[in-house]
Design a protein around this motif. Structure first.
Motif, PDB file in Angstrom:
ATOM      1  N   SER A  31       0.834  -1.206   0.000  1.00 39.23           N
ATOM      2  CA  SER A  31       0.000   0.000   0.000  1.00 39.23           C
ATOM      3  C   SER A  31       0.866   1.254   0.000  1.00 39.23           C
ATOM      4  CB  SER A  31      -0.913  -0.003   1.227  1.00 39.23           C
ATOM      5  OG  SER A  31      -1.698   1.167   1.289  1.00 39.23           O
ATOM      6  N   ARG A  32       1.937   1.227   0.793  1.00 35.77           N
ATOM      7  CA  ARG A  32       2.840   2.379   0.859  1.00 35.77           C
ATOM      8  C   ARG A  32       3.558   2.585  -0.470  1.00 35.77           C
ATOM      9  NH1 ARG A  32       5.089   1.013   5.267  1.00 35.77           N
ATOM     10  NH2 ARG A  32       7.249   0.513   4.719  1.00 35.77           N
ATOM     11  N   ALA A  33       3.960   1.488  -1.089  1.00 32.38           N
ATOM     12  CA  ALA A  33       4.633   1.587  -2.392  1.00 32.38           C
ATOM     13  C   ALA A  33       3.716   2.214  -3.428  1.00 32.38           C
ATOM     14  CB  ALA A  33       5.069   0.193  -2.851  1.00 32.38           C
ATOM     15  N   ALA A  98       2.321  -9.785  -3.271  1.00 32.28           N
ATOM     16  CA  ALA A  98       3.420  -9.746  -4.240  1.00 32.28           C
ATOM     17  C   ALA A  98       2.908  -9.429  -5.639  1.00 32.28           C
ATOM     18  CB  ALA A  98       4.164 -11.088  -4.236  1.00 32.28           C
ATOM     19  N   ASP A  99       1.720  -9.926  -5.979  1.00 30.43           N
ATOM     20  CA  ASP A  99       1.112  -9.600  -7.274  1.00 30.43           C
ATOM     21  C   ASP A  99       0.849  -8.092  -7.381  1.00 30.43           C
ATOM     22  OD1 ASP A  99       1.097 -12.245  -8.155  1.00 30.43           O
ATOM     23  OD2 ASP A  99      -0.916 -12.638  -7.372  1.00 30.43           O
ATOM     24  N   ILE A 100       0.366  -7.505  -6.281  1.00 33.31           N
ATOM     25  CA  ILE A 100       0.135  -6.053  -6.256  1.00 33.31           C
ATOM     26  C   ILE A 100       1.454  -5.326  -6.473  1.00 33.31           C
ATOM     27  CG2 ILE A 100      -0.466  -4.110  -4.744  1.00 33.31           C
ATOM     28  CD1 ILE A 100      -2.561  -6.013  -3.441  1.00 33.31           C
ATOM     29  N   ALA A 101       2.499  -5.794  -5.796  1.00 36.07           N
ATOM     30  CA  ALA A 101       3.818  -5.169  -5.925  1.00 36.07           C
ATOM     31  C   ALA A 101       4.308  -5.220  -7.367  1.00 36.07           C
ATOM     32  CB  ALA A 101       4.813  -5.866  -4.999  1.00 36.07           C
ATOM     33  N   GLU A 102       4.072  -6.345  -8.018  1.00 33.22           N
ATOM     34  CA  GLU A 102       4.520  -6.483  -9.411  1.00 33.22           C
ATOM     35  C   GLU A 102       3.810  -5.479 -10.313  1.00 33.22           C
ATOM     36  OE1 GLU A 102       4.965  -9.879 -12.930  1.00 33.22           O
ATOM     37  OE2 GLU A 102       4.026 -10.401 -11.013  1.00 33.22           O
ATOM     38  N   ILE A 103       2.509  -5.303 -10.110  1.00 29.56           N
ATOM     39  CA  ILE A 103       1.760  -4.345 -10.933  1.00 29.56           C
ATOM     40  C   ILE A 103       2.275  -2.929 -10.708  1.00 29.56           C
ATOM     41  CG2 ILE A 103      -0.514  -3.325 -11.351  1.00 29.56           C
ATOM     42  CD1 ILE A 103      -1.746  -6.026 -10.629  1.00 29.56           C
ATOM     43  N   ILE A 104       2.647  -2.607  -9.458  1.00 34.39           N
ATOM     44  CA  ILE A 104       3.147  -1.264  -9.147  1.00 34.39           C
ATOM     45  C   ILE A 104       4.373  -0.939  -9.988  1.00 34.39           C
ATOM     46  CG2 ILE A 104       4.224   0.143  -7.334  1.00 34.39           C
ATOM     47  CD1 ILE A 104       2.329  -1.298  -5.341  1.00 34.39           C
ATOM     48  N   THR A 105       5.173  -1.956 -10.286  1.00 35.57           N
ATOM     49  CA  THR A 105       6.387  -1.710 -11.086  1.00 35.57           C
ATOM     50  C   THR A 105       6.047  -1.293 -12.516  1.00 35.57           C
ATOM     51  OG1 THR A 105       6.619  -4.027 -11.815  1.00 35.57           O
ATOM     52  CG2 THR A 105       7.663  -3.415  -9.718  1.00 35.57           C
ATOM     53  N   PHE A 106       4.810  -1.540 -12.945  1.00 37.54           N
ATOM     54  CA  PHE A 106       4.398  -1.179 -14.299  1.00 37.54           C
ATOM     55  C   PHE A 106       3.777   0.219 -14.380  1.00 37.54           C
ATOM     56  CE2 PHE A 106       3.534  -5.983 -14.687  1.00 37.54           C
ATOM     57  CZ  PHE A 106       4.861  -6.216 -15.051  1.00 37.54           C
ATOM     58  N   LEU A 107       3.628   0.891 -13.228  1.00 36.21           N
ATOM     59  CA  LEU A 107       2.928   2.182 -13.202  1.00 36.21           C
ATOM     60  C   LEU A 107       3.820   3.364 -13.569  1.00 36.21           C
ATOM     61  CD1 LEU A 107       0.711   1.816  -9.986  1.00 36.21           C
ATOM     62  CD2 LEU A 107       0.065   1.426 -12.378  1.00 36.21           C
ATOM     63  N   ASP A 108       5.081   3.122 -13.796  1.00 37.36           N
ATOM     64  CA  ASP A 108       6.021   4.182 -14.202  1.00 37.36           C
ATOM     65  C   ASP A 108       6.028   5.363 -13.241  1.00 37.36           C
ATOM     66  OD1 ASP A 108       6.820   2.792 -16.508  1.00 37.36           O
ATOM     67  OD2 ASP A 108       5.104   3.568 -17.632  1.00 37.36           O
ATOM     68  N   GLY A 109       6.001   5.039 -11.945  1.00 42.72           N
ATOM     69  CA  GLY A 109       6.090   6.095 -10.939  1.00 42.72           C
ATOM     70  C   GLY A 109       4.772   6.731 -10.559  1.00 42.72           C
ATOM     71  N   ARG A 110       3.715   6.438 -11.286  1.00 39.93           N
ATOM     72  CA  ARG A 110       2.402   6.986 -10.911  1.00 39.93           C
ATOM     73  C   ARG A 110       1.925   6.297  -9.634  1.00 39.93           C
ATOM     74  NH1 ARG A 110      -1.614   7.781 -16.023  1.00 39.93           N
ATOM     75  NH2 ARG A 110      -2.705   9.025 -14.453  1.00 39.93           N
ATOM     76  N   TYR A 178      -3.535   2.729 -17.119  1.00 42.44           N
ATOM     77  CA  TYR A 178      -3.305   3.032 -15.701  1.00 42.44           C
ATOM     78  C   TYR A 178      -4.502   2.597 -14.859  1.00 42.44           C
ATOM     79  CZ  TYR A 178      -3.120   6.095 -11.550  1.00 42.44           C
ATOM     80  OH  TYR A 178      -3.147   6.599 -10.275  1.00 42.44           O
ATOM     81  N   ALA A 179      -5.708   2.907 -15.331  1.00 42.68           N
ATOM     82  CA  ALA A 179      -6.924   2.551 -14.597  1.00 42.68           C
ATOM     83  C   ALA A 179      -7.077   1.036 -14.494  1.00 42.68           C
ATOM     84  CB  ALA A 179      -8.153   3.150 -15.281  1.00 42.68           C
ATOM     85  N   LEU A 180      -6.723   0.326 -15.559  1.00 44.22           N
ATOM     86  CA  LEU A 180      -6.816  -1.131 -15.536  1.00 44.22           C
ATOM     87  C   LEU A 180      -5.859  -1.721 -14.501  1.00 44.22           C
ATOM     88  CD1 LEU A 180      -8.030  -3.697 -16.714  1.00 44.22           C
ATOM     89  CD2 LEU A 180      -6.264  -3.639 -18.494  1.00 44.22           C
ATOM     90  N   ASP A 181      -4.658  -1.151 -14.411  1.00 48.53           N
ATOM     91  CA  ASP A 181      -3.691  -1.620 -13.406  1.00 48.53           C
ATOM     92  C   ASP A 181      -4.234  -1.398 -11.994  1.00 48.53           C
ATOM     93  OD1 ASP A 181      -1.795  -2.541 -15.194  1.00 48.53           O
ATOM     94  OD2 ASP A 181      -0.706  -0.639 -15.275  1.00 48.53           O
ATOM     95  N   LEU A 182      -4.824  -0.217 -11.771  1.00 53.83           N
ATOM     96  CA  LEU A 182      -5.385   0.065 -10.452  1.00 53.83           C
ATOM     97  C   LEU A 182      -6.556  -0.864 -10.139  1.00 53.83           C
ATOM     98  CD1 LEU A 182      -5.399   3.970 -10.095  1.00 53.83           C
ATOM     99  CD2 LEU A 182      -3.694   2.324  -9.313  1.00 53.83           C
ATOM    100  N   LEU A 183      -7.343  -1.180 -11.142  1.00 55.75           N
ATOM    101  CA  LEU A 183      -8.465  -2.091 -10.932  1.00 55.75           C
ATOM    102  C   LEU A 183      -7.968  -3.478 -10.527  1.00 55.75           C
ATOM    103  CD1 LEU A 183     -11.521  -2.570 -11.056  1.00 55.75           C
ATOM    104  CD2 LEU A 183     -11.246  -3.177 -13.473  1.00 55.75           C
ATOM    105  N   MET A 184      -6.888  -3.934 -11.170  1.00 57.16           N
ATOM    106  CA  MET A 184      -6.315  -5.231 -10.812  1.00 57.16           C
ATOM    107  C   MET A 184      -5.783  -5.217  -9.373  1.00 57.16           C
ATOM    108  SD  MET A 184      -6.726  -7.482 -13.114  1.00 57.16           S
ATOM    109  CE  MET A 184      -5.594  -8.681 -12.395  1.00 57.16           C
ATOM    110  N   ILE A 185      -5.158  -4.101  -8.990  1.00 56.03           N
ATOM    111  CA  ILE A 185      -4.664  -3.980  -7.616  1.00 56.03           C
ATOM    112  C   ILE A 185      -5.824  -4.049  -6.631  1.00 56.03           C
ATOM    113  CG2 ILE A 185      -3.668  -2.333  -5.974  1.00 56.03           C
ATOM    114  CD1 ILE A 185      -1.781  -1.442  -8.246  1.00 56.03           C
TER     115      ILE A 185
END
Length: 217
Positions: A31-33, A98-110, A178-185
């Motif tokens: 969550s912090r990441a 860990a799956d959430i963490a992996e998706i965060i790496t795809f957000l390009d800093g967002r 970006y929205a799709l990544d957040l939805l998966m998270i």
């Protein structure tokens, strides 16, 4: 003989508490990441997932030893059987963090700041995990029920996340990925809540001999 058995049960409770704490930490760091857009933090979540997997094997071995060497009956047998079920759900919690963490790496800093309900989901599911593990250690059905009831809050938050993301895409279609990544998270957080419910239901079974999930079938 009974004193030795009680010592082993206390060890089981301590190990479950440690595993639960690791799950809570993995959720909190993920969550912090997301909130900070800090990709470096995701490595810690993935590392914790490995530790949680190791704890699952350790606790499983302890439970099997208790079953084979002590041959427990009644409430003790239910408690050990419930622990075996619970660690499976805790392992899945670690994997989904860990799956959430992996998706965060795809957000390009967002960050997830454009959809704050995801952070509320993370807080709620973390509390559910805490309550469900505490309920097992204390053999407290009321605390288990509180964790189960909190799942409605998580489900409502997930619906709010979906609505927010639809609005985000409507305002700017290029936000689609970006929205799709957040939805998966958000979906992974919802699943973590479901696993916390499973844990709480096994706690109730260990105390009462009745599994609430089975009653709903």
């Amino acid at each position: 003989m009974r004193s030795r058995f009680d010592e082993q049960l206390a060890t089981l409770n301590n190990e479950l508490t440690r595993m639960g704490a690791m799950c809570e930490e993995a959720i909190a760091i993920a969550s912090r990441a997301l909130s900070a857009g800090d990709v470096k933090l995701t490595d810690k979540v993935i590392s914790l997932d490995g530790e949680i997997n190791h704890m699952e094997r350790t606790i499983e071995t302890l439970c099997l030893k208790l079953l084979l060497q002590q041959q427990p009956v009644a409430g003790d047998l239910r408690q050990i059987s419930a622990a075996l079920k619970m660690i499976t759900d805790m392992e899945r919690i670690g994997t989904q963090a860990a799956d959430i963490a992996e998706i965060i790496t795809f957000l390009d800093g967002r960050t997830g700041g454009e959809c704050e309900h995801i952070r509320f989901m993370a807080d709620a599911v973390s509390q559910m995990v805490t309550e469900s593990i505490d309920a097992f250690v204390k053999q407290d059905v009321a605390l288990a029920d509180a964790a189960i009831d909190r799942d409605d809050v998580v489900d409502d938050l997930f619906l709010q996340v979906k609505s927010s993301l639809i609005e985000l895409i409507a305002e700017k279609p290029t936000n689609g990925g970006y929205a799709l990544d957040l939805l998966m998270i958000a979906k992974y957080f919802e699943r973590i809540g479901d696993h916390a419910v499973n844990i709480a239901e096994w706690v109730a079974f260990s105390v009462t001999g009745k599994h609430k999930g089975a009653e709903n079938l």
